[in-house]
Design an enzyme around this catalytic site. Structure first.
Site, PDB file in Angstrom:
ATOM      1  N   GLU A 128      -6.284  -1.660  12.249  1.00  0.00           N
ATOM      2  CA  GLU A 128      -5.804  -0.502  13.031  1.00  0.00           C
ATOM      3  C   GLU A 128      -6.373  -0.420  14.445  1.00  0.00           C
ATOM      4  O   GLU A 128      -6.834   0.630  14.872  1.00  0.00           O
ATOM      5  CB  GLU A 128      -6.110   0.802  12.283  1.00  0.00           C
ATOM      6  CG  GLU A 128      -5.469   0.875  10.906  1.00  0.00           C
ATOM      7  CD  GLU A 128      -5.712   2.210  10.202  1.00  0.00           C
ATOM      8  OE1 GLU A 128      -6.484   3.040  10.730  1.00  0.00           O
ATOM      9  OE2 GLU A 128      -5.131   2.412   9.129  1.00  0.00           O
ATOM     10  N   ASN A 171      -4.698  -6.336  10.390  1.00  0.00           N
ATOM     11  CA  ASN A 171      -3.993  -5.393   9.518  1.00  0.00           C
ATOM     12  C   ASN A 171      -3.716  -4.089  10.264  1.00  0.00           C
ATOM     13  O   ASN A 171      -4.586  -3.575  10.977  1.00  0.00           O
ATOM     14  CB  ASN A 171      -4.897  -5.113   8.307  1.00  0.00           C
ATOM     15  CG  ASN A 171      -4.208  -4.433   7.149  1.00  0.00           C
ATOM     16  OD1 ASN A 171      -3.176  -4.914   6.670  1.00  0.00           O
ATOM     17  ND2 ASN A 171      -4.765  -3.323   6.680  1.00  0.00           N
ATOM     18  N   HIS A 208       2.739   2.063   4.547  1.00  0.00           N
ATOM     19  CA  HIS A 208       2.695   3.427   3.989  1.00  0.00           C
ATOM     20  C   HIS A 208       3.967   4.146   4.443  1.00  0.00           C
ATOM     21  O   HIS A 208       4.081   4.524   5.613  1.00  0.00           O
ATOM     22  CB  HIS A 208       1.464   4.172   4.495  1.00  0.00           C
ATOM     23  CG  HIS A 208       0.170   3.554   4.061  1.00  0.00           C
ATOM     24  ND1 HIS A 208      -0.222   3.497   2.739  1.00  0.00           N
ATOM     25  CD2 HIS A 208      -0.829   2.961   4.761  1.00  0.00           C
ATOM     26  CE1 HIS A 208      -1.410   2.900   2.661  1.00  0.00           C
ATOM     27  NE2 HIS A 208      -1.791   2.555   3.859  1.00  0.00           N
ATOM     28  N   GLU A 237      -0.825  -2.525   1.777  1.00  0.00           N
ATOM     29  CA  GLU A 237      -1.219  -1.204   1.259  1.00  0.00           C
ATOM     30  C   GLU A 237       0.001  -0.388   0.875  1.00  0.00           C
ATOM     31  O   GLU A 237       0.101   0.817   1.160  1.00  0.00           O
ATOM     32  CB  GLU A 237      -2.032  -0.432   2.310  1.00  0.00           C
ATOM     33  CG  GLU A 237      -3.247  -1.178   2.827  1.00  0.00           C
ATOM     34  CD  GLU A 237      -4.079  -0.386   3.833  1.00  0.00           C
ATOM     35  OE1 GLU A 237      -3.877   0.830   3.994  1.00  0.00           O
ATOM     36  OE2 GLU A 237      -4.943  -1.008   4.473  1.00  0.00           O
ATOM     37  N   ASP A 239       2.739   1.967  -0.283  1.00  0.00           N
ATOM     38  CA  ASP A 239       3.093   3.142  -1.094  1.00  0.00           C
ATOM     39  C   ASP A 239       4.265   3.843  -0.410  1.00  0.00           C
ATOM     40  O   ASP A 239       4.423   3.755   0.797  1.00  0.00           O
ATOM     41  CB  ASP A 239       1.906   4.077  -1.388  1.00  0.00           C
ATOM     42  CG  ASP A 239       1.130   4.552  -0.177  1.00  0.00           C
ATOM     43  OD1 ASP A 239       1.587   4.357   0.964  1.00  0.00           O
ATOM     44  OD2 ASP A 239       0.049   5.152  -0.370  1.00  0.00           O
TER      45      ASP A 239
END
Ligand code: XIL
Length: 304
Positions: A128, A171, A208, A237, A239
């Site tokens: 990030e 990432n 996400h 990650e 979801d």
């Protein structure tokens, strides 16, 4: 009947999950983890604040429980994450000198990677580092302020030296749609690294998703464009907020996007069960609070 891990393996890929060390003692949690997944990421316990809470004091006790579980189960490990502005202890944020911060950053990377040398398939070396919105700028952080743009490249060079066999990833989130300033900024950095021989092997897409940030229609185009730079891509990650058909279709879409890109090596979902998700109110995972597989689970399995 097959499982997510076996179905992904048949496609030459892994299917992973983020794990909370504190849940490994819960039989239904661990049964689902062991049955379905063949790669593990520590949800929190490999972050800087957990591993080096005070200067020079490293505590691997909780982190090692996840590594040991993965080893016993024959699961791969994703290392998450070496350098990140968040879940970073105050003593690092308060460093005032560039030389000191550089030494501290490199020491953290080297110590953690050497501890797990040979055990980790992929590392999120930097997490990030870019800002949201239309600027395409670097995110403000102590690393960016004191070290300038070169800090990311320095982190990757240090990581390569510490464990030459690990796959080194950058990432980030909100990098799924191709035509956004943030995606383009990350792409340009990776292209620059590749062209100058800075050691980067992989780009991780956190993925996400929710109604304001849905799975892009042409997700595979973004993944393929990055892969065409010569790096592996991973969904790291995943979801997706929602339920029922709509959630299942979006999960199938992400799975298809990865399968469409030969360099997409695997998918990690960000938790085992909705009840322990960091976004539990969004019911974003593949198993409900009673560990029943949801429609989304069946959609992923059928797509693999
Ligand atoms: C989240 C964890 O899931 C939470 O338990 C914790 O409180 C905050 O961090 N991007 C990342 C992950 O890279 O490390 C974050 O994990 C979610 C967003």
């Amino acid at each position: 009947q097959t499982t997510l891990g076996d179905a992904a393996a048949a496609q030459g890929r892994y299917f992973g999950v983020a794990v909370a060390a504190g849940r490994l003692g819960e039989p239904d949690y661990t049964a689902t983890l062991n049955r379905e997944f063949n790669s593990v990421t520590a949800e929190n316990s490999w972050k800087w604040e957990s591993l080096q809470p005070s200067p020079g004091y490293f505590d691997f006790s909780t982190a090692d429980r996840i590594a040991e579980h993965a080893r016993q189960q024959g699961m791969e490990l994703r290392g998450h994450t070496l350098v990140w502005h968040s879940q970073l202890p105050g003593w690092v944020e308060n460093i005032g000198s560039a030389d000191e911060l550089r030494a501290v950053m490199n020491n953290h990377i080297t110590t953690v990677m050497e501890h797990y040398k040979g055990q980790v398939r992929s590392w999120d070396v930097v997490n990030e580092a870019f800002a949201d919105g239309g600027s395409g700028a670097r995110r403000d952080s102590v690393f960016q302020r004191l070290l300038g743009d070169g800090w990311i490249e320095e982190a990757f060079r240090t990581a390569r030296a510490a464990d030459p066999d690990a796959t080194l990833c950058y990432n980030d989130y909100n990098t799924d749609a191709w035509n956004t300033a943030k995606t383009q900024a990350v792409y340009n950095m990776v292209a620059d690294f590749v062209s100058r021989g800075v050691p980067i092997d992989c780009v991780g897409f956190q993925a996400h998703f929710n109604s304001g940030n849905p799975v892009p229609e042409n997700y595979h185009v973004t993944l393929q464009n990055f892969a065409d730079l010569g790096v592996e891509v991973q969904i790291t990650e995943l979801d997706i907020a929602g339920w029922g058909d709509s959630q299942a279709q979006q999960y199938a879409g992400v799975t298809l996007a990865c399968l469409a890109v030969p360099q997409c090596s695997g998918i990690t979902v960000w938790g085992v069960t909705d009840k322990y998700s960091w976004r539990a109110e969004d019911t974003p995972l593949l198993f409900d609070g009673d560990y029943n597989p949801k429609q989304a689970y069946h959609a992923v399995l059928e797509t693999l």
